[in-house]
Design a protein around this motif. Structure first.
Motif, PDB file in Angstrom:
ATOM      1  N   MET A 155       0.852  -1.196   0.000  1.00 38.48           N
ATOM      2  CA  MET A 155       0.000   0.000   0.000  1.00 38.48           C
ATOM      3  C   MET A 155       0.883   1.240   0.000  1.00 38.48           C
ATOM      4  SD  MET A 155      -2.955  -0.879   2.797  1.00 38.48           S
ATOM      5  CE  MET A 155      -1.911  -1.781   3.928  1.00 38.48           C
ATOM      6  N   TYR A 156       0.294   2.337  -0.422  1.00 41.98           N
ATOM      7  CA  TYR A 156       0.956   3.621  -0.258  1.00 41.98           C
ATOM      8  C   TYR A 156       0.778   4.111   1.169  1.00 41.98           C
ATOM      9  CZ  TYR A 156       1.763   4.443  -5.242  1.00 41.98           C
ATOM     10  OH  TYR A 156       2.205   4.376  -6.534  1.00 41.98           O
ATOM     11  N   SER A 157       1.814   4.760   1.680  1.00 42.39           N
ATOM     12  CA  SER A 157       1.774   5.357   3.006  1.00 42.39           C
ATOM     13  C   SER A 157       2.531   6.679   2.942  1.00 42.39           C
ATOM     14  CB  SER A 157       2.438   4.417   4.017  1.00 42.39           C
ATOM     15  OG  SER A 157       2.426   4.983   5.299  1.00 42.39           O
ATOM     16  N   PHE A 158       2.083   7.668   3.702  1.00 42.81           N
ATOM     17  CA  PHE A 158       2.811   8.936   3.764  1.00 42.81           C
ATOM     18  C   PHE A 158       4.009   8.782   4.681  1.00 42.81           C
ATOM     19  CE2 PHE A 158      -0.370  11.619   1.727  1.00 42.81           C
ATOM     20  CZ  PHE A 158       0.448  12.583   1.160  1.00 42.81           C
ATOM     21  N   ARG A 159       5.180   9.102   4.175  1.00 41.52           N
ATOM     22  CA  ARG A 159       6.423   9.095   4.949  1.00 41.52           C
ATOM     23  C   ARG A 159       7.210  10.330   4.550  1.00 41.52           C
ATOM     24  NH1 ARG A 159       8.325   2.764   5.134  1.00 41.52           N
ATOM     25  NH2 ARG A 159       6.469   2.098   6.240  1.00 41.52           N
ATOM     26  N   ASP A 160       7.574  11.105   5.543  1.00 45.16           N
ATOM     27  CA  ASP A 160       8.347  12.331   5.302  1.00 45.16           C
ATOM     28  C   ASP A 160       7.669  13.238   4.282  1.00 45.16           C
ATOM     29  OD1 ASP A 160      10.331  11.458   7.111  1.00 45.16           O
ATOM     30  OD2 ASP A 160      11.282  10.273   5.521  1.00 45.16           O
ATOM     31  N   GLY A 161       6.330  13.329   4.360  1.00 46.43           N
ATOM     32  CA  GLY A 161       5.576  14.247   3.515  1.00 46.43           C
ATOM     33  C   GLY A 161       5.352  13.788   2.085  1.00 46.43           C
ATOM     34  N   ALA A 162       5.663  12.536   1.774  1.00 51.65           N
ATOM     35  CA  ALA A 162       5.467  12.037   0.412  1.00 51.65           C
ATOM     36  C   ALA A 162       4.917  10.616   0.465  1.00 51.65           C
ATOM     37  CB  ALA A 162       6.798  12.047  -0.348  1.00 51.65           C
ATOM     38  N   LEU A 163       4.208  10.255  -0.597  1.00 49.54           N
ATOM     39  CA  LEU A 163       3.715   8.883  -0.686  1.00 49.54           C
ATOM     40  C   LEU A 163       4.866   7.935  -0.963  1.00 49.54           C
ATOM     41  CD1 LEU A 163       0.415   9.071  -2.773  1.00 49.54           C
ATOM     42  CD2 LEU A 163       0.665   8.463  -0.370  1.00 49.54           C
ATOM     43  N   SER A 164       4.894   6.848  -0.213  1.00 48.50           N
ATOM     44  CA  SER A 164       5.881   5.794  -0.424  1.00 48.50           C
ATOM     45  C   SER A 164       5.144   4.466  -0.499  1.00 48.50           C
ATOM     46  CB  SER A 164       6.874   5.721   0.743  1.00 48.50           C
ATOM     47  OG  SER A 164       7.620   6.891   0.847  1.00 48.50           O
ATOM     48  N   TRP A 165       5.554   3.631  -1.454  1.00 51.13           N
ATOM     49  CA  TRP A 165       4.957   2.303  -1.559  1.00 51.13           C
ATOM     50  C   TRP A 165       5.639   1.395  -0.546  1.00 51.13           C
ATOM     51  CZ3 TRP A 165       0.708   0.515  -3.714  1.00 51.13           C
ATOM     52  CH2 TRP A 165       0.535  -0.873  -3.813  1.00 51.13           C
ATOM     53  N   VAL A 166       4.832   0.658   0.228  1.00 56.84           N
ATOM     54  CA  VAL A 166       5.369  -0.238   1.246  1.00 56.84           C
ATOM     55  C   VAL A 166       4.810  -1.638   0.990  1.00 56.84           C
ATOM     56  CG1 VAL A 166       5.544  -0.707   3.718  1.00 56.84           C
ATOM     57  CG2 VAL A 166       5.439   1.666   2.908  1.00 56.84           C
ATOM     58  N   ASN A 167       5.705  -2.566   0.654  1.00 57.34           N
ATOM     59  CA  ASN A 167       5.315  -3.964   0.490  1.00 57.34           C
ATOM     60  C   ASN A 167       5.398  -4.676   1.833  1.00 57.34           C
ATOM     61  OD1 ASN A 167       4.594  -4.498  -2.214  1.00 57.34           O
ATOM     62  ND2 ASN A 167       6.735  -4.359  -2.834  1.00 57.34           N
ATOM     63  N   PRO A 168       4.612  -5.735   2.023  1.00 56.56           N
ATOM     64  CA  PRO A 168       4.768  -6.525   3.246  1.00 56.56           C
ATOM     65  C   PRO A 168       6.158  -7.145   3.291  1.00 56.56           C
ATOM     66  CG  PRO A 168       3.146  -7.536   1.772  1.00 56.56           C
ATOM     67  CD  PRO A 168       3.598  -6.271   1.134  1.00 56.56           C
ATOM     68  N   GLU A 169       6.706  -7.186   4.489  1.00 58.07           N
ATOM     69  CA  GLU A 169       7.999  -7.851   4.666  1.00 58.07           C
ATOM     70  C   GLU A 169       7.749  -9.183   5.361  1.00 58.07           C
ATOM     71  OE1 GLU A 169      10.686  -5.074   6.476  1.00 58.07           O
ATOM     72  OE2 GLU A 169      10.500  -3.668   4.804  1.00 58.07           O
ATOM     73  N   GLU A 170       7.566  -9.142   6.667  1.00 53.30           N
ATOM     74  CA  GLU A 170       7.239 -10.366   7.408  1.00 53.30           C
ATOM     75  C   GLU A 170       5.733 -10.574   7.511  1.00 53.30           C
ATOM     76  OE1 GLU A 170       9.168 -10.076  11.181  1.00 53.30           O
ATOM     77  OE2 GLU A 170      11.118  -9.688  10.277  1.00 53.30           O
ATOM     78  N   GLU A 171       4.953  -9.518   7.257  1.00 52.02           N
ATOM     79  CA  GLU A 171       3.494  -9.604   7.409  1.00 52.02           C
ATOM     80  C   GLU A 171       2.938 -10.647   6.448  1.00 52.02           C
ATOM     81  OE1 GLU A 171       4.870  -5.395   8.208  1.00 52.02           O
ATOM     82  OE2 GLU A 171       5.095  -6.769   6.541  1.00 52.02           O
ATOM     83  N   ASN A 172       1.925 -11.384   6.939  1.00 46.76           N
ATOM     84  CA  ASN A 172       1.379 -12.467   6.136  1.00 46.76           C
ATOM     85  C   ASN A 172      -0.148 -12.530   6.120  1.00 46.76           C
ATOM     86  OD1 ASN A 172       1.012 -13.429   8.742  1.00 46.76           O
ATOM     87  ND2 ASN A 172       2.597 -15.017   8.574  1.00 46.76           N
ATOM     88  N   VAL A 173      -0.799 -11.510   6.667  1.00 47.28           N
ATOM     89  CA  VAL A 173      -2.267 -11.423   6.662  1.00 47.28           C
ATOM     90  C   VAL A 173      -2.661  -9.954   6.640  1.00 47.28           C
ATOM     91  CG1 VAL A 173      -4.349 -11.788   8.085  1.00 47.28           C
ATOM     92  CG2 VAL A 173      -2.686 -13.601   7.870  1.00 47.28           C
ATOM     93  N   HIS A 174      -3.728  -9.641   5.928  1.00 41.80           N
ATOM     94  CA  HIS A 174      -4.286  -8.292   5.907  1.00 41.80           C
ATOM     95  C   HIS A 174      -5.676  -8.379   6.539  1.00 41.80           C
ATOM     96  CE1 HIS A 174      -4.602  -4.176   4.453  1.00 41.80           C
ATOM     97  NE2 HIS A 174      -5.772  -4.446   3.912  1.00 41.80           N
ATOM     98  N   VAL A 175      -5.890  -7.662   7.645  1.00 39.36           N
ATOM     99  CA  VAL A 175      -7.166  -7.671   8.352  1.00 39.36           C
ATOM    100  C   VAL A 175      -7.868  -6.345   8.072  1.00 39.36           C
ATOM    101  CG1 VAL A 175      -8.306  -7.769  10.605  1.00 39.36           C
ATOM    102  CG2 VAL A 175      -6.265  -9.171  10.168  1.00 39.36           C
TER     103      VAL A 175
END
Length: 190
Positions: free
Chosen positions: A65-85
């Motif tokens: 998902m996209y997330s705001f980091r340092d005032g800009a959108l950054s794409w963040v892929n799951p690393e260890e995460e294995n479920v989306h609730v």
């Protein structure tokens, strides 16, 4: 997923019958999207009424998902995460999405270990607003999902119908089927 909806009073200075019909039409459209998400897209899903709310959930593979980091959108892929609730919070009276509530969730593993509670963040989705996060869970199986909702602080129109969403609520879903997985996606380059 059809639910009995408590009535709203159409005889106030802010709510007329035609206005409430339009609100219910919005809620019905949201309910159709929620049903599609929970029954056709997700591994598992369901709904339950809790106080002034209709609460829904959907379990999917962890996702980028996209997330705001340092005032800009950054794409963040799951690393260890294995479920989306995903948690949907709706107005039980008309079915519309309720924004600005505080949502936390706890998962209880098949062996009884509690994971969380964790805050579920508001997610803008092209089809369905919801509260969600990616999780790390230790095993596949049937879990218990406990959801806590704190009331929103937003202002409310209507001297009669506006007196809702004032108490925290808790809802528990049992037999929630979780199958671990992740869907890392590379976002399109602009």
């Amino acid at each position: 997923m059809s639910q009995h909806r408590p009535p709203m009073d159409p005889n106030t200075s802010e709510a007329t019958g035609p206005q409430l019909e339009r609100a219910r039409a919005q809620g019905e459209a949201y309910a159709q999207a929620l049903k599609y998400m929970a029954e056709e897209v997700a591994h598992d899903g369901g709904t339950q009424q809790a106080g002034d709310y209709l609460v829904g959930y959907a379990i999917e593979d962890a996702e980028g998902m996209y997330s705001f980091r340092d005032g800009a959108l950054s794409w963040v892929n799951p690393e260890e995460e294995n479920v989306h609730v995903e948690i949907a919070v709706c107005d039980a009276a008309d079915g519309r999405f309720v924004p600005a509530v505080g949502v936390t969730a706890t998962l209880v593993t098949p062996g009884g270990e509690e994971l969380g509670p964790y805050a579920q963040e508001l997610v803008w989705h092209p089809m369905l607003y919801h509260y969600a996060r990616n999780w790390v869970v230790p095993e596949d199986g049937e879990y218990t999902l406990r959801v806590h909702i704190d009331p929103p602080a937003f202002m409310r129109h209507d001297e009669v119908n506006g007196r809702r969403f004032t108490e925290p609520v808790d809802v528990e879903f049992t037999g929630v089927k979780i199958q671990r997985g992740a869907e890392p996606v590379t976002p399109p380059q602009p």
